[in-house]
Write a protein that holds these residues in place. Structure first.
Motif, PDB file in Angstrom:
ATOM      1  N   GLN A   1      78.559  39.791  59.193  1.00 61.61           N
ATOM      2  CA  GLN A   1      78.190  40.401  60.481  1.00 61.61           C
ATOM      3  C   GLN A   1      76.790  41.023  60.380  1.00 61.61           C
ATOM      4  N   ASP A   2      76.523  41.757  59.295  1.00 65.14           N
ATOM      5  CA  ASP A   2      75.189  42.347  59.085  1.00 65.14           C
ATOM      6  C   ASP A   2      74.114  41.261  59.065  1.00 65.14           C
ATOM      7  N   LEU A   3      74.357  40.203  58.300  1.00 60.13           N
ATOM      8  CA  LEU A   3      73.368  39.133  58.147  1.00 60.13           C
ATOM      9  C   LEU A   3      73.126  38.412  59.468  1.00 60.13           C
ATOM     10  N   GLU A   4      74.175  38.242  60.263  1.00 67.49           N
ATOM     11  CA  GLU A   4      74.013  37.616  61.582  1.00 67.49           C
ATOM     12  C   GLU A   4      73.227  38.523  62.526  1.00 67.49           C
ATOM     13  N   GLU A   5      73.586  39.796  62.560  1.00 68.39           N
ATOM     14  CA  GLU A   5      72.920  40.745  63.460  1.00 68.39           C
ATOM     15  C   GLU A   5      71.434  40.876  63.155  1.00 68.39           C
ATOM     16  N   GLU A   6      71.061  40.764  61.894  1.00 66.92           N
ATOM     17  CA  GLU A   6      69.658  40.920  61.496  1.00 66.92           C
ATOM     18  C   GLU A   6      68.892  39.600  61.509  1.00 66.92           C
ATOM     19  N   GLY A   7      69.555  38.497  61.861  1.00 62.89           N
ATOM     20  CA  GLY A   7      68.868  37.215  62.004  1.00 62.89           C
ATOM     21  C   GLY A   7      68.637  36.455  60.707  1.00 62.89           C
ATOM     22  N   LEU A  38      62.185  38.924  53.385  1.00 65.76           N
ATOM     23  CA  LEU A  38      63.060  39.904  52.752  1.00 65.76           C
ATOM     24  C   LEU A  38      62.769  41.275  53.350  1.00 65.76           C
ATOM     25  N   ARG A  39      63.706  42.185  53.275  1.00 65.04           N
ATOM     26  CA  ARG A  39      63.627  43.437  54.028  1.00 65.04           C
ATOM     27  C   ARG A  39      62.880  44.573  53.338  1.00 65.04           C
ATOM     28  N   GLU A  92      59.264  43.513  48.511  1.00 61.20           N
ATOM     29  CA  GLU A  92      59.390  42.056  48.512  1.00 61.20           C
ATOM     30  C   GLU A  92      59.230  41.423  49.890  1.00 61.20           C
ATOM     31  N   LYS A  93      58.787  42.186  50.878  1.00 64.55           N
ATOM     32  CA  LYS A  93      58.708  41.649  52.239  1.00 64.55           C
ATOM     33  C   LYS A  93      57.696  40.511  52.396  1.00 64.55           C
TER      34      LYS A  93
END
Length: 131
Positions: free
Chosen positions: A84-90, A111-112, A116-117
């Motif tokens: 759910q987290d990974l989907e919500e953040e795209g 990456l967030r 490493e962004k």
């Protein structure tokens, strides 16, 4: 009051059983039992459970969540929350095909963390890819 109080008085406190352990030994045992080491023997890893779930889904886009949970070493409910987290953040898209979910990792996403962004999800996946 006579019978109840006599029962209470007749119970003697038993002395603690000798185990050969000191109070410090017991404290160490108690602390170590709270820090259960996973079956793999590792206490920590360099990647988060979010990264582990993403890697597993990238390798096998049709895997069922129960298998993801077993592979990562977390509960199925934790896998659901991570997805759910990974989907919500795209970072992940889910498509239902029949009764089965198919997952697509969006590898172009950055990456967030600020350190490493400058790298993408695809870079991370390439780093840990199996040969």
């Amino acid at each position: 009051m006579g019978k109840a109080s006599s029962k209470r008085q007749s119970r003697k406190a038993e002395p603690p059983k000798e185990t050969g352990k000191t109070a410090a030994d017991s404290a160490v045992d108690s602390a170590s039992s709270r820090k259960a080491v996973p079956e793999s023997g590792h206490r920590w890893t360099f990647l988060t459970n979010h990264a582990h779930v993403l890697i597993v889904l990238h390798r096998n886009p049709t895997i069922v969540l129960r298998e993801v949970a077993l592979e990562v070493g977390i509960t199925e409910r934790a896998v659901q929350r991570i997805i759910q987290d990974l989907e919500e953040e795209g970072f992940l898209q889910r498509e239902k095909i029949g009764r089965q979910n198919h997952y697509q990792v969006l590898t172009d996403q950055a990456l967030r963390h600020p350190i490493e962004k400058h790298k993408s999800i695809g870079d991370l996946l390439n780093l840990v890819a199996l040969d």
